[in-house]
Design an enzyme around this catalytic site. Structure first.
Site: not given
Length: 696
Positions: A193, A274-276, A279
């Site tokens: 991730d 929430m990283r997706a 990104v």
């Protein structure tokens, strides 16, 4: 310095080249993880990127590459208020798999800090890579603690080195690129991730494209400088486009409609955290800048999803990364807005994923090679194909006489902890106790070489009696080299978990074999989480065979297990002897990695007597005692079921001097398992200095 292979001469790999270029435009995207089979020129493409990056302005003489326009106020070589500036090419720094922690983050000289009061710091690879590219080949083989340090630095943009109250911090912003062959083991999901984008690559199956690969590779090998000169114009054009896209990036507008599509897509594919979303937003913005636009369109969001989401959908190591493109298109269409749907807007001459500046490429999407090509790439291509699972080695294509076809495994479950007794010194992991560089401090010793982990209390204790003789007159402590003490630490190691699975007729009942496969799959998942190597031996009919030699790829073991047929007699002795041969070879290859033998069987042994008159049961007992004589930690998973049980698996465990557990007891949440754990802990407390058990 050798001439690098031109980036614009790489054949195919459109998604990989695009992902690398997007990170060159916007390093905030978070780097690229390249997954693919061996020999697909992953490293060639990555190393070629550095030549395209613009030159970097740096403070003259600064070891940490500070920008003269905005120097780091906390730079160890600072302050740089009036330091002159200069320019140098962007660096490509490679992190070897066997690098030490000091080599990565830098080394602090504790001896000089204590004895002279000097904060002497030698920068590591993170400092060298600042404002450049940090490349990790075979990142899946890198030690976990190094991966954690690496990804933390990439996320924070700084590296911290702290030793016994002495701290050094420096900026560390770089483009992180990792390559890996999934057959050699997977990265943990939380580490996957942390990479912004991922790309799956595979060699082209088109003869024409493979011919072009070979032709250009040979031409480069014959005359690297001349070959690179023929691509100089394309390289310059691509470099200029990167500079232009970087300049345009701050002006790109990410509208509410595009943001809604990004959020809806991440929610539809159930990615964690929430990283997706972040990104994807950064990637879509970089795609728009790369295409020369100031608005993010729907096609930018779609391409960003194909690059940023596949590796974030894995729930366990047996899940293949990928994305359902039909579902993606439906989601984007459902949440299509007024200002982010693409409409009739012109995405530019090259499109958002176009290779503008890259020589046109022939062949299908996802192809790999060592070099480029001369015809346009196919448009509208999707993500790279997922590698096909290898066929199980040594297994017949069709079930023969006395065999039953393979059955599916039940759902995996969380297993109780199985470990090797004693204290090892193997590779870092999470299974058995071991002396490691990281972990809790258990004592001290004199350093054999350079001091890396100071035991402060022991050092002071060693120096204190000699202060008067050394003429101490002030408040400081007079410390000499002989006083320094290295801290000894205890952590966890990874082991070699060798599965010996009974696939005979006595295990052939479908419900029973399905449960057995589910148990082995659960143990494989546990081995993955504990960073073990695994191997798989099966026995049935008249012989045993190595279905999978010891490897770090647990998903390869799961694939072999899934296609395992059953039937025939039970050559238990053959399975144990085959395991002995495998362990003997592995001890020569890696003496520090301790093995754990897991025998999955009901304990039955059938077959013809030997010429000497020994029956199969006696042969199995003799083979088991061979393992016991070498101190191999063993666990027998008893698969016997029904109201009447013979207890043969327990007898086998006794011969192995190991432990026998049932399938029910294997579950971490079983009552019997909890009772056994309490009893085991009590026994270990009472016999702390006694002879350890073979397995726990």
């Amino acid at each position: 310095m050798s001439t690098p292979f031109p980036f614009t001469a790489v054949v195919g790999m459109d998604n990989l080249r695009l992902a690398l270029l997007l990170n060159a435009v916007s390093p905030a995207v978070g780097g690229v993880l390249v997954r693919g089979e061996k020999g697909t020129a992953k490293s060639t493409a990555v190393r070629a990127l550095s030549a395209l990056l613009p030159e970097v302005p740096v403070v003259a003489g600064c070891r940490f590459s500070c920008d003269p326009g905005a120097p780091d106020p906390r730079c160890p070589d600072g302050p740089h208020k009036t330091a002159p500036g200069t320019s140098r090419p962007a660096r490509m720094v490679e992190l070897p798999v066997g690098a030490s922690e000091d080599r990565l983050v830098g080394a602090l000289d504790i001896e000089r800090a204590l004895s002279e009061g000097v904060k002497a710091f030698e920068p590591g690879l993170l400092a060298d890579a600042h404002r450049g590219v940090l490349y990790v080949d075979e990142v899946n083989l890198l030690h976990d603690h190094l991966v954690d340090l690496l990804l933390d630095a990439a996320a924070m943009g700084a590296s911290y080195v702290e030793r016994e109250g002495v701290s050094v911090r420096h900026a560390a912003r770089f483009l992180l690129v990792g390559t890996m062959n999934p057959e050699e083991g997977e990265l943990r999901p939380q580490l996957l991730d942390r990479f912004g984008l991922t790309v799956e690559v595979a060699a082209s199956r088109e003869p024409e494209q493979r011919v072009e690969v070979v032709r250009r590779r040979l031409a480069y090998d014959d005359e690297p400088a001349g070959f690179a000169a023929r691509w100089a114009e394309e390289e310059t054009a691509l470099r200029d486009r990167i500079v232009a896209a970087r300049a345009l990036l701050p002006e790109v507008r990410l509208g509410d409609a595009a943001l809604l599509q990004i959020a809806a897509t991440c929610a539809a594919f159930e990615v964690d955290g929430m990283r997706a979303d972040i990104v994807m937003a950064r990637t879509a913005t970089a795609l728009a800048a790369w295409a020369g636009r100031t608005d993010v369109l729907a096609e930018d969001v779609r391409q960003a999803a194909l690059l940023a989401l596949p590796h974030r959908r894995r729930r366990n190591p047996f899940d293949a990364p990928g994305l359902d493109e039909d579902k993606l298109d439906d989601t984007l269409e459902e949440f299509k807005g007024g200002d982010g749907d693409g409409g009739d807007d012109d995405p530019g001459p090259d499109g958002p994923g176009g290779g503008g500046g890259i020589p046109p490429q022939p062949g299908p999407e996802g192809s790999e090679g060592a070099e480029g090509s001369d015809t346009p790439p196919e448009s509208g291509s999707g993500p790279d194909d997922t590698p096909v699972e290898p066929e199980p080695q040594g297994q017949p294509r069709h079930a023969g006489a006395g065999e039953q076809s393979a059955v599916r495994a039940t759902e995996p479950f969380r297993t109780k902890t199985l470990s090797v007794p004693g204290l090892g010194e193997g590779a870092a992991g999470r299974r058995s106790r071991a002396r490691t560089e990281h972990g809790r401090t258990t004592g001290s010793r004199r350093p054999g070489g350079a001091l890396t982990k100071l035991h402060l209390a022991a050092t002071v204790q060693a120096a204190a009696p000699h202060q008067r003789a050394r003429g101490r007159s002030g408040p400081g402590l007079v410390v000499r080299r002989d006083d320094l003490r290295q801290a000894t630490r205890e952590g966890r190691e990874g082991n070699l978990v060798l599965f010996v699975v009974d696939a005979s007729g006595s295990m052939a009942a479908r419900r029973r074999m399905s449960a057995v496969k589910g148990a082995v799959l659960s143990l494989l998942l546990d081995a993955y989480q504990r960073r073990d190597k695994v191997g798989l031996i099966t026995f049935r009919g008249k012989e045993a065979e190595v279905a999978l030699p010891p490897t770090s790829s647990v998903d390869a073991a799961a694939a072999r297990l899934e296609s395992l047929p059953t039937g025939g007699r039970t050559p238990l002795a053959a399975g144990l002897l085959k395991a002995h041969d495998v362990l003997r070879v592995e001890r020569l290859r890696d003496p520090a990695r301790r093995p754990l033998l897991l025998v999955v069987t009901d304990g039955r042994a059938t077959g013809a007597r030997t010429a000497g008159g020994a029956d199969p049961v006696a042969l199995a007992a003799r083979a088991a005692r061979l393992h016991a004589s070498e101190g191999t930690a063993s666990v027998v998973v008893d698969c016997e079921s029904g109201p009447v049980r013979l207890g043969l698996a327990a007898s086998l465990a006794a011969e192995l001097e190991g432990t026998a557990i049932t399938l029910d007891e294997l579950r971490a949440d079983s009552i019997a398992g909890l009772v056994r754990d309490v009893q085991r802990d009590a026994q270990q407390d009472r016999a702390h200095n006694g002879r350890p058990r073979r397995a726990a």
